[in-house]
Design a protein around this motif. Sequence first.
Motif, PDB file in Angstrom:
ATOM      1  N   PRO A 240     -12.442  -2.933  -1.002  1.00 45.31           N
ATOM      2  CA  PRO A 240     -12.363  -2.574  -2.312  1.00 45.31           C
ATOM      3  C   PRO A 240     -13.815  -2.623  -3.106  1.00 45.31           C
ATOM      4  O   PRO A 240     -14.458  -3.531  -2.854  1.00 45.31           O
TER       5      PRO A 240
ATOM      6  N   CYS B 122      -7.285  -6.618  -9.650  1.00 42.39           N
ATOM      7  CA  CYS B 122      -6.364  -6.517  -8.478  1.00 42.39           C
ATOM      8  C   CYS B 122      -6.881  -7.222  -7.575  1.00 42.39           C
ATOM      9  O   CYS B 122      -7.978  -7.393  -7.176  1.00 42.39           O
TER      10      CYS B 122
ATOM     11  N   LEU C  80      -8.632   6.208  -1.566  1.00 40.93           N
ATOM     12  CA  LEU C  80      -8.189   5.050  -1.935  1.00 40.93           C
ATOM     13  C   LEU C  80      -7.517   4.177  -0.732  1.00 40.93           C
ATOM     14  O   LEU C  80      -7.869   3.186  -0.683  1.00 40.93           O
TER      15      LEU C  80
ATOM     16  N   LEU D  13      -0.374  -4.925   3.419  1.00 42.28           N
ATOM     17  CA  LEU D  13      -1.413  -4.846   2.481  1.00 42.28           C
ATOM     18  C   LEU D  13      -0.583  -5.217   1.013  1.00 42.28           C
ATOM     19  O   LEU D  13       0.210  -3.974   0.697  1.00 42.28           O
TER      20      LEU D  13
ATOM     21  N   TRP E 108     -12.754  -3.554  -8.858  1.00 48.03           N
ATOM     22  CA  TRP E 108     -11.261  -4.079  -8.696  1.00 48.03           C
ATOM     23  C   TRP E 108     -11.404  -5.304  -8.891  1.00 48.03           C
ATOM     24  O   TRP E 108     -10.304  -5.849  -9.100  1.00 48.03           O
TER      25      TRP E 108
ATOM     26  N   VAL F 174      -0.340  -5.921  -3.325  1.00 44.48           N
ATOM     27  CA  VAL F 174      -1.215  -5.658  -4.423  1.00 44.48           C
ATOM     28  C   VAL F 174      -0.785  -6.676  -5.435  1.00 44.48           C
ATOM     29  O   VAL F 174       0.519  -6.520  -5.850  1.00 44.48           O
TER      30      VAL F 174
ATOM     31  N   PHE G 212      -6.118  -7.422  -3.258  1.00 45.26           N
ATOM     32  CA  PHE G 212      -5.359  -6.760  -2.127  1.00 45.26           C
ATOM     33  C   PHE G 212      -5.378  -7.532  -0.889  1.00 45.26           C
ATOM     34  O   PHE G 212      -6.717  -7.947  -0.539  1.00 45.26           O
TER      35      PHE G 212
ATOM     36  N   GLU H 221     -10.780   2.896   0.834  1.00 42.30           N
ATOM     37  CA  GLU H 221     -11.345   2.008  -0.100  1.00 42.30           C
ATOM     38  C   GLU H 221     -10.812   0.661  -0.042  1.00 42.30           C
ATOM     39  O   GLU H 221     -11.293  -0.511  -0.111  1.00 42.30           O
ATOM     40  N   LEU H 222      -9.371   0.672   0.137  1.00 39.43           N
ATOM     41  CA  LEU H 222      -8.663  -0.665   0.259  1.00 39.43           C
ATOM     42  C   LEU H 222      -9.050  -1.489   1.142  1.00 39.43           C
ATOM     43  O   LEU H 222      -8.714  -2.782   1.279  1.00 39.43           O
ATOM     44  N   GLU H 223      -9.723  -1.033   2.447  1.00 40.38           N
ATOM     45  CA  GLU H 223     -10.248  -1.953   3.472  1.00 40.38           C
ATOM     46  C   GLU H 223     -11.349  -2.732   2.879  1.00 40.38           C
ATOM     47  O   GLU H 223     -11.462  -3.977   3.306  1.00 40.38           O
TER      48      GLU H 223
ATOM     49  N   LYS I 244       0.627  -1.332  -0.029  1.00 41.87           N
ATOM     50  CA  LYS I 244       0.082  -0.008  -0.032  1.00 41.87           C
ATOM     51  C   LYS I 244       0.945   1.129   0.010  1.00 41.87           C
ATOM     52  O   LYS I 244       0.555   2.155  -0.607  1.00 41.87           O
TER      53      LYS I 244
END
Length: 186
Positions: free
Chosen positions: A74, A82, A67, A95, A78, A97, A84, A70-72, A28
């Motif tokens: 997705p 991708c 972002l 985290l 995505w 990717v 995560f 959001e990655l908590e 991340k």
Amino acid sequence: MSMLIQHEREKLIEAVKFFAQNTKKLGKTKLFKLLYFLDFTHFRDTGRPVTGLKYFAWPMGPVPTKLFEELERPSTDWEGNCLFKLVATQKGNMLTVNTLSKFDPAHFSKRELRILQELAVQFKDADAEQMVEQTHLENLPWHQVYEVQGRRQEHIPYAMAVRKQEEEALLTLINDRAEMIGALRK
């Protein structure tokens, strides 16, 4: 969602895929720094960012907070692009990717593709700590907002990508042209 926002979103997803396919140790922190350099370099050259993300001056460097959040969890766009996932490391959970589909260059201009490639080459083997160091360099936008202005956690304006001497040269050029046009009209 407007067409511009949708296009920026597609570019964001493709840029993440590009960095996942062309760099090592992409977590991340490294991802956020690569996107920051992509957006601020392109803005410096053209007056427009690539992804449209807003970056904030956090202690470890610039962070696109939307972002980050959001990655908590997705969003569905995505999926298939991708993955995560949290991976245990010596320094705690990280985290990571990973890409699930091939990068599509069709979303980018030649200049954007060149910047993506240059960043991938420059930071291919860099780890998160090295990326943090790069964003903390004196006179870069994060440093100006966080260290010089003391505006911690605050927005980093894209306009800060334009160096003072470039800004002054541009203003001089604009003023010279205005004077020349004024003289021609007389």
